[in-house]
Write a protein that holds these residues in place. Structure first.
Motif, short mmCIF file in Angstrom:
data_model
loop_
_atom_site.label_atom_id
_atom_site.label_comp_id
_atom_site.label_asym_id
_atom_site.label_seq_id
_atom_site.Cartn_x
_atom_site.Cartn_y
_atom_site.Cartn_z
N GLN A 26 36.03 -44.86 113.82
CA GLN A 26 36.21 -44.80 115.27
C GLN A 26 37.68 -44.64 115.65
OE1 GLN A 26 34.13 -48.53 115.90
NE2 GLN A 26 32.63 -47.48 117.23
N VAL A 27 38.53 -45.41 115.01
CA VAL A 27 39.96 -45.34 115.33
C VAL A 27 40.55 -44.03 114.87
CG1 VAL A 27 42.22 -46.39 114.94
CG2 VAL A 27 40.22 -47.85 115.32
N ALA A 28 40.17 -43.59 113.69
CA ALA A 28 40.69 -42.32 113.18
C ALA A 28 40.31 -41.17 114.11
CB ALA A 28 40.17 -42.05 111.77
N GLU A 29 39.07 -41.13 114.56
CA GLU A 29 38.64 -40.07 115.47
C GLU A 29 39.36 -40.18 116.81
OE1 GLU A 29 34.37 -40.18 115.77
OE2 GLU A 29 34.11 -39.54 113.69
N GLY A 30 39.46 -41.39 117.33
CA GLY A 30 40.09 -41.58 118.64
C GLY A 30 41.58 -41.32 118.64
N ASP A 32 43.01 -39.23 116.49
CA ASP A 32 43.20 -37.90 115.91
C ASP A 32 43.97 -37.96 114.58
OD1 ASP A 32 42.82 -35.14 115.84
OD2 ASP A 32 44.76 -34.75 116.80
N THR A 33 43.43 -38.78 113.67
CA THR A 33 44.00 -38.90 112.34
C THR A 33 42.85 -38.98 111.34
OG1 THR A 33 45.63 -40.12 111.01
CG2 THR A 33 44.18 -41.44 112.40
N SER A 34 43.16 -39.04 110.08
CA SER A 34 42.09 -39.12 109.08
C SER A 34 41.82 -40.57 108.70
CB SER A 34 42.47 -38.33 107.82
OG SER A 34 43.47 -39.01 107.09
N VAL A 35 40.59 -40.84 108.32
CA VAL A 35 40.20 -42.16 107.85
C VAL A 35 41.03 -42.53 106.62
CG1 VAL A 35 38.32 -43.53 106.87
CG2 VAL A 35 37.87 -42.03 108.80
N VAL A 53 52.03 -45.12 114.84
CA VAL A 53 51.61 -46.48 115.18
C VAL A 53 51.29 -46.56 116.67
CG1 VAL A 53 52.35 -48.89 115.32
CG2 VAL A 53 52.89 -47.54 113.28
N ALA A 54 52.13 -45.97 117.50
CA ALA A 54 51.89 -46.00 118.95
C ALA A 54 50.58 -45.33 119.30
CB ALA A 54 53.06 -45.33 119.68
N LYS A 55 50.31 -44.18 118.70
CA LYS A 55 49.07 -43.45 118.99
C LYS A 55 47.85 -44.29 118.63
CE LYS A 55 48.23 -39.82 116.41
NZ LYS A 55 48.12 -38.45 115.86
N VAL A 56 47.88 -44.93 117.49
CA VAL A 56 46.75 -45.75 117.04
C VAL A 56 46.60 -46.98 117.93
CG1 VAL A 56 45.90 -47.18 115.14
CG2 VAL A 56 46.83 -44.91 114.67
N VAL A 57 47.69 -47.65 118.23
CA VAL A 57 47.64 -48.87 119.04
C VAL A 57 47.19 -48.56 120.47
CG1 VAL A 57 49.05 -50.71 120.05
CG2 VAL A 57 49.28 -50.15 117.63
N VAL A 58 47.64 -47.45 121.03
CA VAL A 58 47.20 -47.06 122.38
C VAL A 58 45.69 -46.83 122.39
CG1 VAL A 58 47.28 -45.19 124.08
CG2 VAL A 58 49.40 -46.19 123.23
N ILE A 60 43.42 -48.17 120.34
CA ILE A 60 42.75 -49.46 120.19
C ILE A 60 42.82 -50.26 121.49
CG2 ILE A 60 42.80 -51.69 118.98
CD1 ILE A 60 43.82 -50.13 116.49
N ALA A 61 43.98 -50.30 122.11
CA ALA A 61 44.14 -51.05 123.37
C ALA A 61 43.25 -50.48 124.46
CB ALA A 61 45.60 -51.04 123.80
N SER A 62 43.19 -49.17 124.56
CA SER A 62 42.34 -48.57 125.60
C SER A 62 40.87 -48.85 125.33
CB SER A 62 42.61 -47.07 125.73
OG SER A 62 42.23 -46.37 124.57
N SER A 63 40.49 -48.88 124.07
CA SER A 63 39.11 -49.23 123.72
C SER A 63 38.79 -50.67 124.11
CB SER A 63 38.87 -49.05 122.22
OG SER A 63 38.99 -47.70 121.87
N MET A 64 39.74 -51.56 123.86
CA MET A 64 39.55 -52.96 124.23
C MET A 64 39.42 -53.12 125.74
SD MET A 64 42.17 -54.76 121.56
CE MET A 64 41.65 -56.46 121.67
#
Length: 70
Positions: A26-30, A32-35, A53-58, A60-64
Motif C-alpha cells: 500500500q505504501v509503495a503504491e501510494g 510511487d516506489t517499489s516494495v 523519506v518525505a514522500k513516504v511519510v506524507v 502515510i500521514a495522509s492515509s492516517m
C-alpha cells in the motif's frame, strides 16, 4: 535524565507504517516506489534521500488522516 536513542529513517518509516496499519504494498503504491526498495529502506539496507523519506511519510500521514476522518 532520559536517554534518547537515534532512530534511523527506516525504523521511523516502519513504525509509522505499522501504526497506520498499512502494508508495504500500500505504501509503495501510494508513494510511487517499489516494495523491494521500501523494504530495504525499512531494514536499513539503503540510505534514502530526504525527498524519498518525505514522500513516504506524507503518504502515510495522509492515509492516517483519511482513516481518522472516517
Amino acid at each position: 535524565m532520559a536517554t534518547q536513542t537515534a532512530t534511523s529513517s527506516g525504523e521511523a518509516i516502519r513504525h509509522l507504517r505499522t501504526k497506520a496499519s498499512l502494508t508495504l504494498q500500500q505504501v509503495a503504491e501510494g508513494a510511487d516506489t517499489s516494495v523491494a526498495y521500501l523494504s530495504k529502506v525499512e531494514r536499513d539496507q539503503f540510505n534514502p534521500t530526504d525527498d524519498y523519506v518525505a514522500k513516504v511519510v506524507v503518504f502515510i500521514a495522509s492515509s492516517m488522516m483519511r482513516k481518522a476522518g472516517d
